[in-house]
Design an enzyme around this catalytic site. Structure first.
Site, PDB file in Angstrom:
ATOM      1  N   GLU A  58       0.824  -1.208   0.000  1.00  0.00           N
ATOM      2  CA  GLU A  58       0.000   0.000   0.000  1.00  0.00           C
ATOM      3  C   GLU A  58       0.859   1.260   0.000  1.00  0.00           C
ATOM      4  OE1 GLU A  58      -3.148   2.821   0.405  1.00  0.00           O
ATOM      5  OE2 GLU A  58      -2.954   0.823  -0.480  1.00  0.00           O
ATOM      6  N   HIS A  61       2.441   1.773  -3.373  1.00  0.00           N
ATOM      7  CA  HIS A  61       1.447   2.258  -4.333  1.00  0.00           C
ATOM      8  C   HIS A  61       1.200   3.750  -4.147  1.00  0.00           C
ATOM      9  CE1 HIS A  61      -1.914   2.418  -7.014  1.00  0.00           C
ATOM     10  NE2 HIS A  61      -2.784   2.687  -6.048  1.00  0.00           N
ATOM     11  N   HIS A 123     -12.555   3.138  -9.309  1.00  0.00           N
ATOM     12  CA  HIS A 123     -11.186   3.603  -9.102  1.00  0.00           C
ATOM     13  C   HIS A 123     -10.279   3.208 -10.265  1.00  0.00           C
ATOM     14  CE1 HIS A 123      -7.244   3.874  -6.925  1.00  0.00           C
ATOM     15  NE2 HIS A 123      -7.822   4.965  -6.469  1.00  0.00           N
ATOM     16  N   HIS A 213     -19.569 -10.608 -15.526  1.00  0.00           N
ATOM     17  CA  HIS A 213     -18.307 -10.149 -16.115  1.00  0.00           C
ATOM     18  C   HIS A 213     -17.877 -11.059 -17.258  1.00  0.00           C
ATOM     19  CE1 HIS A 213     -14.331  -8.548 -16.625  1.00  0.00           C
ATOM     20  NE2 HIS A 213     -13.768  -9.690 -16.264  1.00  0.00           N
ATOM     21  N   HIS A 275      -3.707  -9.756 -16.298  1.00  0.00           N
ATOM     22  CA  HIS A 275      -5.091  -9.527 -16.729  1.00  0.00           C
ATOM     23  C   HIS A 275      -5.394  -8.028 -16.731  1.00  0.00           C
ATOM     24  CE1 HIS A 275      -9.087 -11.009 -17.584  1.00  0.00           C
ATOM     25  NE2 HIS A 275      -9.613 -10.332 -16.565  1.00  0.00           N
TER      26      HIS A 275
END
Length: 298
Positions: A58, A61, A123, A213, A275
């Site tokens: 975190e 990032h 996001h 999805h 992905h």
């Protein structure tokens, strides 16, 4: 000045890509609260101590996202000054800055107050628009549009429909994929193409999210395949259109394969991140086709 602008644009593009992948990494590893409920500090500290794996992910990032913010700001100022005369430059500068700030605000709000899965799924998509804007700005800086004589391209109504339709629909697919991650539905359906041995139809909420999805992803695979066939048949003499669709089809195939491998490998982290990478690159390619349409002949 032009050389500096080119170097800065390439570095910023890659850093923005790292922001996208980093965001996916945070979600996949469950590290969103690695710095607790404090922002911009991490666990109330400038440099967190002790550092767990979740804290490291975190915090890293946040550092990359912060660096991306400064890079986009510098790139925007320099691009506005050097190539501001190009029609799309100012719009791309504004988009890259606005959506980067919006991404940061949503991320901060999620840490401090928490957000629903539906909001958190936005996001990644917001970050994607900022990345695509920087990517297109980089192409303008390198004058790629001039290399392919974009103003002399002739793009028919059918191809325009495919380009605009797919860019919008791909954003929906991105959202459904992000929603799968944030709801923890990645392994809700252990079978492919159907959900599970006990039923070919989804029964629980998480199964519906996963199968929704899959349906969206399968649909865009077919749609891009149709658009690619159309490009091969009618745009052999316009190689930028021809090759862009071939690249797009390769990327959507890799996207589909990596999506299936996520299930078969029980959510392998490298495959899961790839992905996210493939859909980001695909969105960049389709965004470039939108730019070409805006500059082409009817």
């Amino acid at each position: 000045m032009q050389r500096l602008l080119k170097i800065l644009s390439v570095v910023t593009t890659f850093v923005m890509l790292f922001v996208l992948i980093g965001g996916a990494l945070v979600t996949k590893t469950g590290s969103s609260l690695g710095c607790g409920r404090s922002w911009p500090l991490c666990n109330g500290q400038l440099i967190p101590n002790p550092i767990t794996l979740e804290t490291f992910i975190e915090f890293s990032h946040r550092l990359v996202s912060g660096a991306a913010g400064f890079l986009v700001l510098f790139l925007s100022i320099l691009a506005w000054k050097v190539i501001g005369h190009i029609r799309e430059t100012k719009l791309l500068v504004i988009l890259s800055m606005v959506f980067l700030i919006l991404q940061a605000l949503i991320g901060a709000a999620a840490v401090v107050w928490g957000q629903s899965d539906a909001v958190l799924a936005l996001h990644f998509g917001i970050s994607l628009i900022s990345f695509a804007s920087v990517f297109l700005l980089t192409l303008l800086i390198f004058e790629v549009d001039q290399k392919y004589n974009a103003t002399k391209l002739s793009i028919g109504k059918t191809m325009r429909f495919h380009i605009f339709g797919i860019i919008i629909y791909s954003y929906l697919v991105v959202y459904t994929g992000a929603y799968v991650r944030h709801t923890g539905s990645s392994l809700a359906c252990p079978n492919i193409p159907f959900c599970s041995d006990r039923s070919i139809f989804p029964l629980t909420f998480h199964e519906w999210v996963q199968m929704g999805h899959r349906l969206a992803a399968f649909s865009i695979l077919i749609w891009i395949g149709i658009a690619t066939i159309h490009a091969i048949k009618h745009y052999k003499n316009q190689r930028v259109i021809y090759w862009s669709w071939i690249v797009a089809f390769i990327l959507i195939l890799l996207q589909a394969i990596s999506g299936m491998l996520i299930v078969y490998t029980n959510l392998n982290l490298i495959i899961a991140l790839s992905h996210a990478l493939f859909i980001s690159l695909l969105f960049g390619v389709i965004s470039y086709l939108v730019l070409l349409v805006s500059r082409s002949q009817t």
